[in-house]
Motif scaffolding. Structure first.
Motif, mmCIF file in Angstrom:
data_model
loop_
_atom_site.group_PDB
_atom_site.id
_atom_site.type_symbol
_atom_site.label_atom_id
_atom_site.label_comp_id
_atom_site.label_asym_id
_atom_site.label_seq_id
_atom_site.Cartn_x
_atom_site.Cartn_y
_atom_site.Cartn_z
ATOM 1 N N LEU A 151 0.805 -1.228 0.000
ATOM 2 C CA LEU A 151 0.000 0.000 0.000
ATOM 3 C C LEU A 151 0.833 1.270 0.000
ATOM 4 N N GLY A 152 2.098 1.154 0.288
ATOM 5 C CA GLY A 152 2.954 2.330 0.382
ATOM 6 C C GLY A 152 3.267 2.919 -0.981
ATOM 7 N N THR A 153 3.693 4.172 -0.988
ATOM 8 C CA THR A 153 4.031 4.835 -2.249
ATOM 9 C C THR A 153 4.935 6.025 -1.987
ATOM 10 N N GLU A 154 5.729 6.358 -2.988
ATOM 11 C CA GLU A 154 6.504 7.597 -2.919
ATOM 12 C C GLU A 154 5.767 8.733 -3.610
ATOM 13 N N THR A 155 4.687 8.415 -4.289
ATOM 14 C CA THR A 155 3.904 9.432 -5.000
ATOM 15 C C THR A 155 2.435 9.332 -4.593
ATOM 16 N N PRO A 156 2.111 9.848 -3.388
ATOM 17 C CA PRO A 156 0.745 9.701 -2.865
ATOM 18 C C PRO A 156 -0.302 10.313 -3.785
ATOM 19 N N ALA A 157 -1.520 9.816 -3.653
ATOM 20 C CA ALA A 157 -2.650 10.332 -4.428
ATOM 21 C C ALA A 157 -2.831 11.814 -4.147
ATOM 22 N N GLN A 158 -3.149 12.567 -5.191
ATOM 23 C CA GLN A 158 -3.396 14.001 -5.057
ATOM 24 C C GLN A 158 -4.859 14.284 -5.356
ATOM 25 N N LYS A 159 -5.428 15.120 -4.532
ATOM 26 C CA LYS A 159 -6.802 15.580 -4.740
ATOM 27 C C LYS A 159 -6.946 16.183 -6.131
ATOM 28 N N GLY A 160 -7.964 15.780 -6.843
ATOM 29 C CA GLY A 160 -8.192 16.304 -8.186
ATOM 30 C C GLY A 160 -7.491 15.521 -9.274
ATOM 31 N N VAL A 161 -6.444 14.767 -8.891
ATOM 32 C CA VAL A 161 -5.733 13.945 -9.878
ATOM 33 C C VAL A 161 -6.321 12.540 -9.887
ATOM 34 N N ILE A 162 -6.398 11.939 -8.710
ATOM 35 C CA ILE A 162 -6.911 10.575 -8.607
ATOM 36 C C ILE A 162 -8.422 10.584 -8.821
ATOM 37 N N LYS A 163 -8.890 9.682 -9.673
ATOM 38 C CA LYS A 163 -10.321 9.648 -10.011
ATOM 39 C C LYS A 163 -11.009 8.387 -9.516
ATOM 40 N N ALA A 164 -10.230 7.336 -9.305
ATOM 41 C CA ALA A 164 -10.821 6.029 -8.987
ATOM 42 C C ALA A 164 -11.224 5.925 -7.521
ATOM 43 N N LYS A 165 -12.349 5.291 -7.281
ATOM 44 C CA LYS A 165 -12.655 4.823 -5.928
ATOM 45 C C LYS A 165 -11.679 3.703 -5.596
ATOM 46 N N VAL A 166 -11.408 3.500 -4.312
ATOM 47 C CA VAL A 166 -10.391 2.523 -3.916
ATOM 48 C C VAL A 166 -10.970 1.503 -2.946
#
Lengths: 248, 248
Positions: A151-166
């Motif tokens: 689940l970790g990432t170096e590039t976290p989701a950004q508001k307005g960029v990510i569109k998918a429900k998770v």
């Protein structure tokens, strides 16, 4: 390109353009009713029968599904040392992974009966991390589901960029997914204003959705085990997610 | 004690022993097939038509449901100032709340067709906090579900004490539930080795499951709003939870 029919599901192996490798398409009887479609990304073992079986299950539930191969030469292995090498090679080329997902979406949109606004991506283990990362880069997916993925990432989701429900189904006892990754995901998705559904199963470890996990864990002395209850509950949550889109 | 039949659901008001107040029982046509039963705990407004409607919906789905009154005199109000007073009074007497839940479980176990190992408790707003707290004190519930309830506690769940699976449906934009409470819950339940299903809905605020929330929020200038998608998805997750138990 070969085609075979089994249990009213059509299975078709496709060669993707631009040397992006292969994918296997599964679909139920053709219908003009628009329905969601699903990209399925395999575990680190490669595109084996398990990943294909999930795509087939989706087709049996009425959805068009594409089991996408993320490995260059279509590598498959039962051995963790090989799997690790395959995975590292794929992860070292994120542009190619992105191109594969983009192409998979194009392929699905060409299929009769697919709702173009309802393409989902799901993944297992390595594939779970892949689909989450695709969501984070803003691919126009309606939703992603990760089953026992990192689940970790170096590039976290950004508001307005990510569109998918998770949707994330996680074994709380999975040593590959530290507890901090789970709470980090909750924070990340809340900050990015994304609908998150988290299933955190107590005393459940890595690979819980794969009926072959227990034997493989014993063979290679790895913390893998199938868990029928977690498998069933998380699969139902996925079907609910797809069903909601269908109802829209 | 009065009884009336509507839409094949029997509604029956019960007086609980020991001056514990009232509860309203809802059941579908009698059957000897053992099924889960559900205690429903109301919002801070009191045991109004909304809480009863949820119990009725459960009966329509085939489950025996008991809408339990947590307020001494059966207080109900539309005004937040009254509701706050009712709630504070109830919270000041946790022993009585515990006794009510224990008695509700006894009542449900006396009903024909109830699977004694599958008593659930669900709650809304104040009621969500109540059922979570009941799970934490180790009541023998198969599961609890909180809808837009407060998640914090001074007595966190302890491994081996808490027995219930936990479903939490939360509006990520609910100012009554700070983000730290959500991540705190994930940590708490993982540490206590409890199955947690968390639905964290983006841009959704308090009261999202209650169709009357939006009007009430406008009337009293409170951050309340109905959200049909969150309502539907979280209700389906509850039905899935009950359905899994039924299949066992």
């Amino acid at each position: 390109m070969g085609a075979s029919v089994q249990a009213e599901v059509l299975e078709q192996t496709l060669s993707l353009p631009d040397n992006l490798g292969t994918a296997v398409l599964y679909r139920a009887a053709a219908s003009d009713e628009l329905k969601p479609a699903v990209i399925v990304v395999h575990e680190w073992w490669g595109l084996n029968d398990y990943a294909k079986s999930r795509a087939r299950m989706l087709a049996e539930a009425g959805y068009t599904a594409l089991a996408l191969n993320m490995y260059d030469e279509g590598e498959v292995s039962d051995h963790p040392e090989n799997a690790k090498l395959f995975m590292q090679k794929a992860l070292a080329n994120p542009k190619q992974m992105n191109a594969r997902v983009d192409t998979a979406m194009l392929v699905l949109r060409q299929q009769r009966g697919v709702n173009n606004n309802a393409i989902y991506a799901i993944g297992y283990c390595f594939g779970g991390a892949v689909v989450l990362q695709q969501a984070r880069r803003g691919v126009n997916l309606a939703g992603v589901a990760s089953f026992h993925g990192s689940l970790g990432t170096e590039t976290p989701a950004q508001k307005g960029v990510i569109k998918a429900k998770v949707l994330v189904a996680n074994g709380a006892a999975d040593p590959f997914v530290p507890a901090e990754q789970v709470t980090g995901l909750v924070q990340e998705m809340a900050a990015a204003e994304v609908d998150l559904q988290l299933m955190n199963f107590a005393n459940v470890t890595h690979g819980f959705s794969n009926p072959g996990a227990t034997a493989k864990g014993q063979k290679y002395n790895m913390p893998l085990a199938y868990d029928a209850a977690a498998d069933k509950a998380s699969w139902q949550a996925l079907l609910d997610m797809l069903g909601r889109e269908q109802a829209n």
